[in-house]
Design an enzyme around this catalytic site. Sequence first.
Site: not given
Ligand code: TA6
Length: 277
Positions: A52, A70, A75, A146, A191, A252
């Site tokens: 994080r 996601q 990563r 990111h 966002d 990002e």
């Molecule tokens: O940075 C944009 C994003 O897609 C947000 O929607 C939020 O989900 C963030 O990434 C962090 O995602 P994560 O999967 O690291 O919690």
Amino acid sequence: MDTKDVAVLKLNDTTEVSVHLHGATIISWKCKAQEVLFVSKNALFDNKKAIRGGIPLVFPCFGPWEKGPQHGFARIKRWRKESESKQNNGRASMSFSLEDDEETRKMWDYRFKLVYNVDLGENDLKLTLTVNNNDFKAFDFTTLMHTYFRCPDIADVGIHGLEGLQYNDKVEGGKISKEERKVVSIDKNYDRVYMKCGADKVEVEGLGDGKKSVSLVLSNLPDVVVWNPWEDKAKAMSDFGDEEYKTMICVEAGSVSQSVTAPAGGSVLFTQTLKLC
Ligand code: TA6
């Protein structure tokens, strides 16, 4: 001095970068003796969850993915350190790689090799991601760096270079709007995917000790995502402090609003240079 998990590249007493092999995640960039990146005090370094903070790499899919986690698997996979070198032009670099394996092929049945070059200068950090398609068939993907920037106070952060751009507002259910402001300030959950950004237009002020700015110089990364979870979403993240939304901003660079095709046997390069001023 490298450890088993972290590679450290030191240019001089005020300039260094640290890369965690979990996701080849840059977890620290010290420039002019200032830490530029944000890493949550609650970040996990368990080699499982995405770190994080810092600069996680998103591949092969930005956002929710029906085939896997996601933001894809890059990563959260362990990368290999390939090289380290000091050039005679006062710069130094390290490179890292990630290749397909049984786990990735179960999610996404393609052969690939990602090569990530981290090139450190006195005032800048140049990041190049090369996506090599080692398969006999083309594949489509989206990708993004990111980046979590550190700031003393989100109220003093301003993002230049977004004026006039269309953006996809994920907080507003994907509504497409146009940015009218010359300087974007953050006072709530943001966002947004700003599209067709200029290659050298975006600059973020109020970073580091609050008096620094970082400019983004981009190649093949047409989108810029601006994210701050704000209070409620900060509380909902176990690996993020409840108050930490006040001391970070994600800006990002990515290619996410449209997918990219890597031809069979071909390569696609993406570059972001962060310059501290
Ligand atoms: O940075 C944009 C994003 O897609 C947000 O929607 C939020 O989900 C963030 O990434 C962090 O995602 P994560 O999967 O690291 O919690």
